[in-house]
Design a protein around this motif. Structure first.
Motif, PDB file in Angstrom:
ATOM      1  N   ALA A  18       0.827  -1.206   0.000  1.00 42.49           N
ATOM      2  CA  ALA A  18       0.000   0.000   0.000  1.00 42.49           C
ATOM      3  C   ALA A  18       0.862   1.258   0.000  1.00 42.49           C
ATOM      4  N   VAL A  19       1.982   1.210   0.701  1.00 44.52           N
ATOM      5  CA  VAL A  19       2.913   2.347   0.712  1.00 44.52           C
ATOM      6  C   VAL A  19       3.420   2.615  -0.704  1.00 44.52           C
ATOM      7  N   LEU A  20       3.792   1.552  -1.417  1.00 43.75           N
ATOM      8  CA  LEU A  20       4.266   1.714  -2.792  1.00 43.75           C
ATOM      9  C   LEU A  20       3.159   2.237  -3.696  1.00 43.75           C
ATOM     10  N   ALA A  21       1.950   1.744  -3.495  1.00 42.32           N
ATOM     11  CA  ALA A  21       0.827   2.196  -4.317  1.00 42.32           C
ATOM     12  C   ALA A  21       0.546   3.676  -4.093  1.00 42.32           C
ATOM     13  N   ARG A  22       0.596   4.113  -2.835  1.00 41.77           N
ATOM     14  CA  ARG A  22       0.373   5.542  -2.545  1.00 41.77           C
ATOM     15  C   ARG A  22       1.492   6.391  -3.134  1.00 41.77           C
ATOM     16  N   ALA A  23       2.710   5.869  -3.127  1.00 41.53           N
ATOM     17  CA  ALA A  23       3.827   6.601  -3.724  1.00 41.53           C
ATOM     18  C   ALA A  23       3.604   6.790  -5.228  1.00 41.53           C
ATOM     19  N   ARG A  24       3.225   5.741  -5.898  1.00 42.91           N
ATOM     20  CA  ARG A  24       2.964   5.837  -7.342  1.00 42.91           C
ATOM     21  C   ARG A  24       1.839   6.834  -7.623  1.00 42.91           C
TER      22      ARG A  24
END
Length: 262
Positions: A21-27
């Protein structure tokens, strides 16, 4: 805005429960690449594993932070050199000196720093540097390697204007974090960031540390994460007197060039 976070501690335990989820929010926030910080022997191994699992989106550094300098043995040196054979490892560090906390004795810090500078000299990789309250020794050690090192970034710069110009005069890049947004400790940075040439300015969150204090609403857990890089860019652009798109484009170009990213 296409953004590159040049320093995120994604191996930190606080990211274990919601990493995807952290990576998804970053993208979703416009981040197109992140460099995962390796700051210890174990942390560097982990940073490489994390980067390998996200090809094209994550790279990593490998090094030993001055806090962990006492662990820098001959075995550690050999292990770091082996890690640096991996193409995902794009810089040597986090390495340098930290006299603010002195978690490792200063002689051990200086020795570990010198040995990692030798790795950079031998591999030709750029340096991801840490310095806190050790400016004179930091520059003196780097000067001993003059002509043998590639580019270097002073990560999470928090020093004085004089220290900033010393670093710029030496040709170093400057990494700016959410420290800029701290009304208690970062006000002096807001007055200085105009001095940084656009082609040597890079941006980073240092997540999970240094949550920008100007983010609204502040998350209750107070954990920083890469999606807040966009907020840092907006604050930085305001202080530089330019549009956020201009600041972002310059910082992203500098990061691609520095780390040799595609």
């Amino acid at each position: 805005m296409d953004l590159i976070d040049i320093g995120a501690n994604l191996g930190h335990e606080s990211f274990a429960h919601d990493f995807d989820a952290v990576l998804a929010r970053a993208r979703a926030a416009g981040i197109v690449h992140m460099v995962v910080t390796g700051a210890s022997r174990e942390g560097s191994r982990q940073a490489l594993e994390i980067a390998r699992a996200q090809p094209g989106f994550l790279s990593a550094t490998a090094g030993v932070h001055p806090h962990h300098a006492v662990e820098y043995t001959d075995e550690a040196d050999a292990e770091l050199r082996a890690l640096h054979r991996a193409p995902e490892i794009v810089a040597v560090g986090e390495c340098g000196l930290d006299y603010h906390r002195d978690f490792s004795p200063r002689p051990a810090q200086r020795q570990a720093f010198e040995r990692q500078l030798q790795i950079a000299a031998d591999t030709g990789k750029p340096l991801f540097l840490h310095q806190r309250e050790a400016h004179a020794d930091f520059l003196a050690i780097l000067k001993n390697f003059a002509g043998r090192l590639g580019p270097a970034v002073v990560h999470c710069f928090t020093g004085t204007r004089e220290e900033l110009h010393d670093c710029l005069d030496a040709g170093y890049y400057i990494g700016i974090t959410g420290w800029l947004c701290d009304e208690r400790r970062g006000l002096h940075l807001r007055e200085m960031v105009r001095d940084i040439p656009a082609d040597r300015l890079m941006i980073e969150t240092d997540a999970p540390y240094l949550l920008p204090r100007t983010v609204r609403p502040l998350p209750s857990h107070r954990r920083n994460e890469p999606m807040y890089l966009r907020h840092i860019v907006e604050e930085l652009a305001k202080d530089r007197g330019e549009a956020p798109e201009i600041t972002a484009a310059a910082a992203t170009a500098a990061a691609r060039r520095f780390f040799a990213l595609p």
